[in-house]
Design a protein around this motif. Sequence first.
Motif, short mmCIF file in Angstrom:
data_model
loop_
_atom_site.label_atom_id
_atom_site.label_comp_id
_atom_site.label_asym_id
_atom_site.label_seq_id
_atom_site.Cartn_x
_atom_site.Cartn_y
_atom_site.Cartn_z
N GLN A 45 10.73 -11.73 13.48
CA GLN A 45 9.86 -11.15 14.50
C GLN A 45 9.49 -12.17 15.58
OE1 GLN A 45 8.80 -7.95 14.49
NE2 GLN A 45 8.97 -7.21 12.36
N GLU A 46 9.27 -13.40 15.15
CA GLU A 46 8.81 -14.43 16.09
C GLU A 46 9.88 -14.77 17.12
OE1 GLU A 46 7.12 -19.03 15.99
OE2 GLU A 46 7.34 -17.88 14.13
N ASN A 47 11.13 -14.91 16.66
CA ASN A 47 12.22 -15.30 17.56
C ASN A 47 13.03 -14.10 18.07
OD1 ASN A 47 11.90 -18.23 17.48
ND2 ASN A 47 12.53 -18.06 15.34
N ASN A 48 12.57 -12.87 17.71
CA ASN A 48 13.18 -11.66 18.24
C ASN A 48 14.68 -11.58 17.90
OD1 ASN A 48 12.52 -9.27 19.59
ND2 ASN A 48 13.44 -9.99 21.50
N MET A 49 14.98 -11.66 16.59
CA MET A 49 16.36 -11.70 16.15
C MET A 49 16.50 -10.97 14.82
SD MET A 49 19.17 -13.52 17.37
CE MET A 49 18.70 -15.18 17.85
N MET B 54 26.55 -9.94 11.22
CA MET B 54 26.07 -9.21 12.40
C MET B 54 24.72 -9.78 12.83
SD MET B 54 26.13 -6.60 14.67
CE MET B 54 27.08 -5.15 14.17
N VAL B 55 24.63 -10.18 14.10
CA VAL B 55 23.38 -10.67 14.66
C VAL B 55 23.00 -9.79 15.84
CG1 VAL B 55 22.14 -12.65 15.61
CG2 VAL B 55 23.99 -13.02 13.97
N ILE B 56 21.75 -9.37 15.92
CA ILE B 56 21.26 -8.49 16.97
C ILE B 56 20.14 -9.20 17.73
CG2 ILE B 56 20.12 -6.30 17.49
CD1 ILE B 56 21.44 -5.17 14.97
N ARG B 57 20.25 -9.22 19.05
CA ARG B 57 19.22 -9.83 19.91
C ARG B 57 18.68 -8.75 20.85
NH1 ARG B 57 15.96 -14.27 20.58
NH2 ARG B 57 17.63 -15.83 20.62
N PRO B 58 17.46 -8.27 20.62
CA PRO B 58 16.88 -7.27 21.54
C PRO B 58 16.73 -7.83 22.95
CG PRO B 58 15.63 -7.43 19.47
CD PRO B 58 16.59 -8.58 19.49
N SER C 160 12.19 -5.82 22.96
CA SER C 160 11.55 -5.75 21.65
C SER C 160 12.41 -4.91 20.71
CB SER C 160 10.15 -5.14 21.76
OG SER C 160 10.22 -3.75 22.03
N PHE C 161 12.03 -4.84 19.44
CA PHE C 161 12.78 -4.07 18.44
C PHE C 161 12.73 -2.57 18.71
CE2 PHE C 161 11.63 -7.77 15.54
CZ PHE C 161 12.86 -8.39 15.71
N ASP C 162 11.72 -2.10 19.45
CA ASP C 162 11.52 -0.67 19.62
C ASP C 162 11.74 -0.20 21.06
OD1 ASP C 162 10.76 0.06 16.89
OD2 ASP C 162 9.04 -1.23 17.25
N GLU C 163 12.38 -1.03 21.86
CA GLU C 163 12.75 -0.65 23.21
C GLU C 163 14.27 -0.65 23.33
OE1 GLU C 163 10.11 -2.24 26.53
OE2 GLU C 163 9.67 -3.67 24.92
N ASN C 164 14.79 0.30 24.09
CA ASN C 164 16.25 0.40 24.25
C ASN C 164 16.84 -0.88 24.82
OD1 ASN C 164 16.17 3.01 23.30
ND2 ASN C 164 16.56 3.99 25.27
N ILE D 231 13.09 -2.77 8.56
CA ILE D 231 12.23 -3.81 9.14
C ILE D 231 10.87 -3.78 8.49
CG2 ILE D 231 11.16 -4.65 11.26
CD1 ILE D 231 13.52 -3.60 12.79
N SER D 232 10.34 -2.58 8.26
CA SER D 232 9.05 -2.47 7.57
C SER D 232 9.17 -2.86 6.11
CB SER D 232 8.52 -1.04 7.67
OG SER D 232 8.31 -0.69 9.02
#
Length: 370
Positions: free
Chosen positions: A238-242, A271-275, A278-282, A336-337
Amino acid sequence: MFPRSLLVAWLAGARGGGLLALLANQCRFVTGLRVRRALQIAQLYGRLYSESSRSVLLSRLWRRLHGRPGHASALMAALSSVFVWDEERIQEEELQRSINEMKRLEEMSNMFQSSGVQCHTPEPKAQTEGNEDLEDKEQPWEMVMDKKHFKLWRRPITGTHLYQYRVFGTYTDVTPRQFFNVQLDTEYRKKWDALVIKLEVIERDVVSGSEVLHWVTHFPYPMYSRDYVYVRRYSVDQENNMMVLVSRAVEHPSVPESPEFVRVRSYESQMVIRPHRSFDENGFDYLLTYSDNPQTVFPRYCVSWMVSSGMPDFLEKLHMATLKAKNMEIKVKDYISAKPLEMSSEAKATSQSSERKNEGSCGPARIEYA
């Protein structure tokens, strides 16, 4: 019939309770033999496994043999069905290595906007002569597909006829949370991926949150279906948005090889995902690195063509499944939760926590709309 020596001894001491004495001696002999065998097995596993592994082993033996006759066959069956998490769980270093690869590509993101050839080869590395200690001498990446939001490279895996593949892509119409959850939800994948024959979680690790899965999938006709047994672990920073998901093939005693399928024993995926926000925005970028050995007899170029064409198709199916879950409000587990334990807890874990593994190593995940 009794052996002659046993019959003579019984006749000689029948009046003095000779039969009971002989039976008692026989029982002591059998018991002593089994105790010696158990000690030999304990010494063997003491040399093979660490202290924490032995604790898990003993706890499983107790659960398996509790309330059952202590036959040697039951003991050996319990010993042979142990999956050693200390050796097989995905470590923090593996997750961090994947994240570092994403960071390196992010530093070169400006290059991906260009169509120049030199911009297509991320992190080219020449082999170092005379350095035989390097097990993974890396070849340069070769561009296979170049689209606006999809880049595909490959490179030979040293010492094999196989390739490793890398995808760098972008989606702007779904959120990172939705895309991540759809990847991880095994039940939902059975619905959107028509190639899946079987997909289930076999065992979970209470320490790291790693889990072993058995995946059976159709292959193009006339090839046999393939099955994979692999361990996976995901992490959400969450802190580094990854976000990161790492998988690799393992062997598990509860999933022996079946003659109905071809077992794929070499398989790795990161697999690495970088928003973008944020996690909840397209909007997000993702990096997928993948390799496996599908055990085919086709030439190298044929296998490369199948993977190179199949990977974009799979990612598009994954993308469409995410859109469908979003638009139709299909319930998908929110991973995530239901975040697994962090690696920092490994040092605090004890054999007592390992014993609770089969009683529910991962709590029930909260169900959210994807």
